[in-house]
Design a protein around this motif. Structure first.
Motif, mmCIF file in Angstrom:
data_model
loop_
_atom_site.group_PDB
_atom_site.id
_atom_site.type_symbol
_atom_site.label_atom_id
_atom_site.label_comp_id
_atom_site.label_asym_id
_atom_site.label_seq_id
_atom_site.Cartn_x
_atom_site.Cartn_y
_atom_site.Cartn_z
ATOM 1 N N MET A 1 0.824 -1.558 -0.217
ATOM 2 C CA MET A 1 -0.155 -0.273 0.028
ATOM 3 C C MET A 1 0.776 1.370 0.308
ATOM 4 S SD MET A 1 -2.725 -0.577 2.630
ATOM 5 C CE MET A 1 -3.621 -2.002 2.537
ATOM 6 N N LYS A 2 0.449 2.246 -0.444
ATOM 7 C CA LYS A 2 1.519 3.591 -0.920
ATOM 8 C C LYS A 2 0.509 4.346 0.911
ATOM 9 C CE LYS A 2 0.659 6.682 -3.735
ATOM 10 N NZ LYS A 2 -0.063 7.951 -4.437
ATOM 11 N N ILE A 3 1.790 4.178 1.793
ATOM 12 C CA ILE A 3 1.191 4.757 3.221
ATOM 13 C C ILE A 3 1.745 5.973 3.521
ATOM 14 C CG2 ILE A 3 1.818 4.049 5.533
ATOM 15 C CD1 ILE A 3 1.302 0.791 4.852
ATOM 16 N N VAL A 4 1.214 7.008 4.223
ATOM 17 C CA VAL A 4 1.662 8.089 4.568
ATOM 18 C C VAL A 4 1.357 7.649 6.216
ATOM 19 C CG1 VAL A 4 1.257 10.232 5.687
ATOM 20 C CG2 VAL A 4 0.777 9.575 3.253
ATOM 21 N N PHE A 5 3.059 7.739 6.402
ATOM 22 C CA PHE A 5 3.325 7.437 8.360
ATOM 23 C C PHE A 5 3.289 8.663 9.280
ATOM 24 C CE2 PHE A 5 6.117 6.263 11.875
ATOM 25 C CZ PHE A 5 5.756 5.141 12.091
ATOM 26 N N MET A 6 2.968 8.312 9.926
ATOM 27 C CA MET A 6 3.214 9.707 10.990
ATOM 28 C C MET A 6 3.875 9.341 12.873
ATOM 29 S SD MET A 6 -0.249 11.681 10.292
ATOM 30 C CE MET A 6 -0.783 12.857 8.853
ATOM 31 N N ARG A 149 -9.152 -2.945 15.178
ATOM 32 C CA ARG A 149 -9.335 -3.659 14.202
ATOM 33 C C ARG A 149 -8.658 -5.432 14.785
ATOM 34 N NH1 ARG A 149 -10.593 -2.684 9.158
ATOM 35 N NH2 ARG A 149 -11.297 -0.970 8.687
ATOM 36 N N LEU A 150 -7.510 -4.809 15.679
ATOM 37 C CA LEU A 150 -6.478 -5.461 16.080
ATOM 38 C C LEU A 150 -6.121 -5.479 17.521
ATOM 39 C CD1 LEU A 150 -5.396 -9.242 15.581
ATOM 40 C CD2 LEU A 150 -4.108 -8.059 14.680
ATOM 41 N N GLU A 151 -5.861 -6.182 17.934
ATOM 42 C CA GLU A 151 -5.068 -6.119 19.581
ATOM 43 C C GLU A 151 -3.970 -6.940 19.841
ATOM 44 O OE1 GLU A 151 -8.197 -5.357 22.720
ATOM 45 O OE2 GLU A 151 -7.642 -7.322 23.012
ATOM 46 N N ALA A 152 -3.237 -7.173 20.714
ATOM 47 C CA ALA A 152 -1.960 -8.597 20.291
ATOM 48 C C ALA A 152 -1.531 -7.844 22.378
ATOM 49 C CB ALA A 152 -0.832 -8.173 19.879
ATOM 50 N N ARG A 153 -1.619 -8.669 23.098
ATOM 51 C CA ARG A 153 -1.478 -8.242 24.801
ATOM 52 C C ARG A 153 -0.167 -8.956 25.320
ATOM 53 N NH1 ARG A 153 -6.302 -8.162 27.948
ATOM 54 N NH2 ARG A 153 -8.320 -8.154 26.018
ATOM 55 N N THR A 154 -0.552 -8.709 26.606
ATOM 56 C CA THR A 154 1.007 -9.187 27.212
ATOM 57 C C THR A 154 1.205 -8.699 28.165
ATOM 58 O OG1 THR A 154 3.609 -8.921 27.387
ATOM 59 C CG2 THR A 154 2.846 -6.527 27.086
ATOM 60 N N ALA A 173 3.743 -3.142 16.112
ATOM 61 C CA ALA A 173 4.651 -3.210 14.350
ATOM 62 C C ALA A 173 4.092 -4.732 13.734
ATOM 63 C CB ALA A 173 6.014 -3.066 13.706
ATOM 64 N N ALA A 174 3.677 -5.314 14.929
ATOM 65 C CA ALA A 174 3.545 -6.795 13.690
ATOM 66 C C ALA A 174 1.962 -6.715 13.495
ATOM 67 C CB ALA A 174 3.931 -7.924 14.692
ATOM 68 N N ALA A 175 1.471 -6.218 14.316
ATOM 69 C CA ALA A 175 -0.214 -6.231 14.331
ATOM 70 C C ALA A 175 -0.475 -5.113 13.215
ATOM 71 C CB ALA A 175 -0.553 -6.163 15.506
ATOM 72 N N MET A 176 0.454 -4.383 13.257
ATOM 73 C CA MET A 176 -0.466 -3.397 12.006
ATOM 74 C C MET A 176 -0.078 -4.001 10.636
ATOM 75 S SD MET A 176 -1.434 -0.132 10.946
ATOM 76 C CE MET A 176 -1.402 0.438 12.112
ATOM 77 N N VAL A 177 1.387 -4.570 10.524
ATOM 78 C CA VAL A 177 0.974 -5.395 9.039
ATOM 79 C C VAL A 177 0.296 -6.011 8.494
ATOM 80 C CG1 VAL A 177 2.788 -6.447 7.825
ATOM 81 C CG2 VAL A 177 3.132 -4.691 8.812
ATOM 82 N N GLU A 178 0.397 -7.245 9.938
ATOM 83 C CA GLU A 178 -1.715 -8.058 9.862
ATOM 84 C C GLU A 178 -2.234 -7.321 9.340
ATOM 85 O OE1 GLU A 178 -3.155 -11.162 13.038
ATOM 86 O OE2 GLU A 178 -1.175 -10.624 13.461
ATOM 87 N N VAL A 179 -2.736 -6.246 10.359
ATOM 88 C CA VAL A 179 -3.977 -6.017 9.139
ATOM 89 C C VAL A 179 -4.187 -5.082 7.667
ATOM 90 C CG1 VAL A 179 -5.495 -3.711 9.860
ATOM 91 C CG2 VAL A 179 -4.744 -5.085 11.760
ATOM 92 N N LEU A 180 -2.804 -4.995 7.302
ATOM 93 C CA LEU A 180 -2.595 -4.386 5.792
ATOM 94 C C LEU A 180 -2.703 -5.203 5.308
ATOM 95 C CD1 LEU A 180 -0.055 -1.372 6.670
ATOM 96 C CD2 LEU A 180 -2.848 -1.121 6.450
ATOM 97 N N ASP A 181 -1.992 -6.266 5.890
ATOM 98 C CA ASP A 181 -2.058 -8.147 5.197
ATOM 99 C C ASP A 181 -3.565 -8.478 4.229
ATOM 100 O OD1 ASP A 181 0.563 -7.478 4.783
ATOM 101 O OD2 ASP A 181 0.896 -8.870 5.959
ATOM 102 N N ASP A 182 -4.515 -8.030 5.044
ATOM 103 C CA ASP A 182 -5.688 -8.127 4.800
ATOM 104 C C ASP A 182 -6.564 -7.571 5.934
ATOM 105 O OD1 ASP A 182 -7.692 -9.492 3.485
ATOM 106 O OD2 ASP A 182 -7.181 -11.711 4.581
ATOM 107 N N ILE A 183 -6.921 -5.794 5.103
ATOM 108 C CA ILE A 183 -7.919 -5.165 6.130
ATOM 109 C C ILE A 183 -9.413 -5.782 6.303
ATOM 110 C CG2 ILE A 183 -8.327 -4.094 4.324
ATOM 111 C CD1 ILE A 183 -7.529 -1.286 6.509
ATOM 112 N N ASP A 184 -9.116 -6.664 5.667
ATOM 113 C CA ASP A 184 -11.224 -6.990 5.384
ATOM 114 C C ASP A 184 -11.533 -8.094 5.890
ATOM 115 O OD1 ASP A 184 -11.688 -4.724 3.532
ATOM 116 O OD2 ASP A 184 -11.796 -6.323 1.374
#
Length: 310
Positions: A1-6, A149-154, A173-184
């Motif tokens: 994807m074309k991403i603007v990072f902030m 959309r997604l959460e990860a716990r520790t 970081a890992a969770a964001m990539v997971e979501v972007l890989d299949d956002i639907d």
């Protein structure tokens, strides 16, 4: 994807790195403007995100605000698929949230709706939470009120704020990539109204240790403010920071609830310190203008004898 990072602080850097490593096209990095720092605050120091983005060859923009028409026009011209936000530090107007085709996704360092706001990691430690995590949130106009959309716990355990910040950055970081890989596959789910808590910005005055509270609470205070702004006490007019400490529940002398001393009393020659309930012993301390050192190193140069009231 074309991403603007902030993003701005160290927390955001692993997110940026992971997006690039996953093959996404980060077309611009927005970050806070350079701040005074360096020697005697005379230099303008770029943010960690700016330094990393420049090293990766990503164009950097650092507007003071995103409310003006020029800043918004420049962002719209990028025609991004999605905005990824991680501890940016600026409020995003609704017009900005709506610009990317898929809106803006935020890496938030708590399990929403617990600890909405500026300091979720520190507040989770101070409150004695057993568990925390990250939420990938579809951003909305309210303060961290958007659907998740997604959460990860520790677990929180005995971790410092510095430990948790690094761990949650990697999880986010890992969770964001997971979501972007299949956002639907990760539809946004509204946050429940119950159990909402707010993580107010840390006031430096909170870092002064209150020896009248229990040892467990003092330990949480030390961990929540390590490495910054650092919990501290004062002795002979000098501010002493404690970076790490252990709770003393028992020892050669009973350090429990019935220990016959006042809070803030030095109990032994290894700097055991009485609290309102129990005691703690610092592991790592720091004097003004010096680096962190072990309690043994500290006491060799700055003895604090038993019976001293801190």
């Amino acid at each position: 994807m074309k991403i603007v990072f902030m993003g701005t602080p160290d927390f955001a850097v692993p997110v940026l790195d992971t997006l690039v490593a996953a093959g996404h096209d980060v077309i611009a990095a927005y970050t806070q403007p350079p701040r005074p720092g360096g020697r005697r605050g005379r230099e303008l120091v770029p943010s960690p995100v700016q330094r990393r983005a420049e090293a990766l060859g990503i164009p950097v923009r650092s507007p003071v605000s995103l409310r003006g028409p020029d800043a918004q026009a420049g962002l719209a011209a990028l025609d991004a698929d999605v905005g990824v936000v991680a501890a940016y530090g600026l409020i995003l107007p609704q017009a900005v949230l709506d610009m990317p085709r898929l809106g803006c996704l935020n890496v938030h360092a708590s399990l929403l709706p617990r600890w909405r706001g500026a300091a979720p990691i520190q507040r989770a430690i101070l409150a004695g939470d057993a568990q925390t995590g990250v939420a990938i949130m579809q951003m909305a106009a309210g303060l961290d009120t958007g659907p998740v959309r997604l959460e990860a716990r520790t677990s929180v355990g005995g971790k410092t704020a510095g430990d948790l910040t690094h761990e949650l950055a990697l999880l986010g970081a890992a969770a964001m990539v997971e979501v972007l890989d299949d956002i639907d596959h990760y539809p946004p789910i509204d946050q429940p109204d119950a159990d909402t808590t707010y993580a107010a910005k840390i006031d430096k005055a909170e870092a002064r240790i209150d020896w009248s509270i229990g040892a467990a609470q003092v330990s949480r205070q030390i961990r929540a403010f390590s490495p910054s702004p650092s919990a501290w006490f004062e002795h002979h007019g000098e501010r002493i920071k404690i970076h790490t400490a252990n709770i003393l529940s028992a020892g050669p002398t009973d350090y429990g609830t019935n220990f016959p001393t006042t809070a803030g009393m030095v109990l032994d020659d290894q700097l055991g310190i009485g609290c309102g309930n129990g005691a703690i012993r610092p592991d790592t301390l720091q004097r003004a203008g010096r680096g962190p050192m072990s309690v043994q190193e500290f006491l060799r140069g700055f003895p604090i004898p038993p019976g001293t009231k801190l």
